[in-house]
Design a protein around this motif. Sequence first.
Motif, mmCIF file in Angstrom:
data_model
loop_
_atom_site.group_PDB
_atom_site.id
_atom_site.type_symbol
_atom_site.label_atom_id
_atom_site.label_comp_id
_atom_site.label_asym_id
_atom_site.label_seq_id
_atom_site.Cartn_x
_atom_site.Cartn_y
_atom_site.Cartn_z
ATOM 1 N N ASP A 202 0.816 -1.191 -0.419
ATOM 2 C CA ASP A 202 -0.125 -0.274 0.007
ATOM 3 C C ASP A 202 0.955 1.366 -0.563
ATOM 4 N N TYR A 220 -4.258 7.256 -2.185
ATOM 5 C CA TYR A 220 -4.075 5.396 -1.486
ATOM 6 C C TYR A 220 -4.473 5.031 -3.028
ATOM 7 N N VAL A 222 -5.065 -0.164 -2.562
ATOM 8 C CA VAL A 222 -5.094 -1.322 -2.270
ATOM 9 C C VAL A 222 -4.342 -2.086 -2.270
ATOM 10 N N HIS A 233 -2.457 -4.155 -7.564
ATOM 11 C CA HIS A 233 -3.589 -2.994 -6.496
ATOM 12 C C HIS A 233 -5.040 -2.778 -7.288
#
Length: 302
Positions: A202, A220, A222, A233
């Motif tokens: 992450d 961001y 995940v 991701h």
Amino acid sequence: MKISYSLLGLLLALSVIACKDAPKQDVSTPQQEETVASAAYPIPNTWIEKRVASANKRLNATEAGQVLWRAMEAHGGLEKWYSNGYFSFHFDYRPLNGKGVRDSYQTIDTWSNKARHNSITDPENIYGWDGEVAWVKAKDSTSFTYDTQFWALTPIYFSGQPFVLDGEGVNLELLADVEFKGELQKVVKATYDAGVGSAPDDYYILYINAKTNLVDAFKYIVSYPEYFPNGGHAPEKTTVVQGTTTVDGIVLATGFKSYMSADAKDGLGEYITDIFVSDFSFSPTVEDNYFSKPEGAEVLND
């Protein structure tokens, strides 16, 4: 927020305050200290002072760390964050497509990253993370239609910014300044050492207002291995703070709007999620074994 939600959050908060306080784990505290600390709040002042001094020295050794430290100070200070005790709040995550709604009232042990959630629709449906074991106690399989093990500590990585980046094993990089919503932003990217937490791939990219030093937004990804067993991701998202409030000296976001970063225009992409945060409180104690698996609960990460 709806009045019924606020009252329910308040009742749940009072149940915590009456005692009067496979998620990413805090890596800045030795396991021995975590065990002792979780058994007897409030945390000794000497422990808090040691942790804050360590973070201060480590962060102020780099330019990126200095920016993050100023943000922590602007949000109330790392010492205040830990000395306030257990952190409770209502986190209502609502994708605009109506799928994957996640609505719970939760209490977080900010020192050792333990969590307990109560469903807003039925507070008897609960789940949590005790530092080693993820558990859920629900009436049936429809009580939670999302991955409660993953979600147990996910909201604190929204509502706990920038404090959740104080630990060892967090790597910081200062990126080029950007203008966002008419304000100059200092930009800090946080990544993790291999083996840190349940999703070390992450990253977070914080937009820290150059004038106020408050976090205005963050990007961001995940990379939770249960979702991506072969690596990779989810697409990057941009989450924008929608207002703040100050509770016991800590500046907290009262909501967020999330956007897909891909194909972004003017810094934002497709608008996808509303997040409403309310019923904040800090408390020095909780009931005995509050974060432990209750009788009849299912263990999720055996």
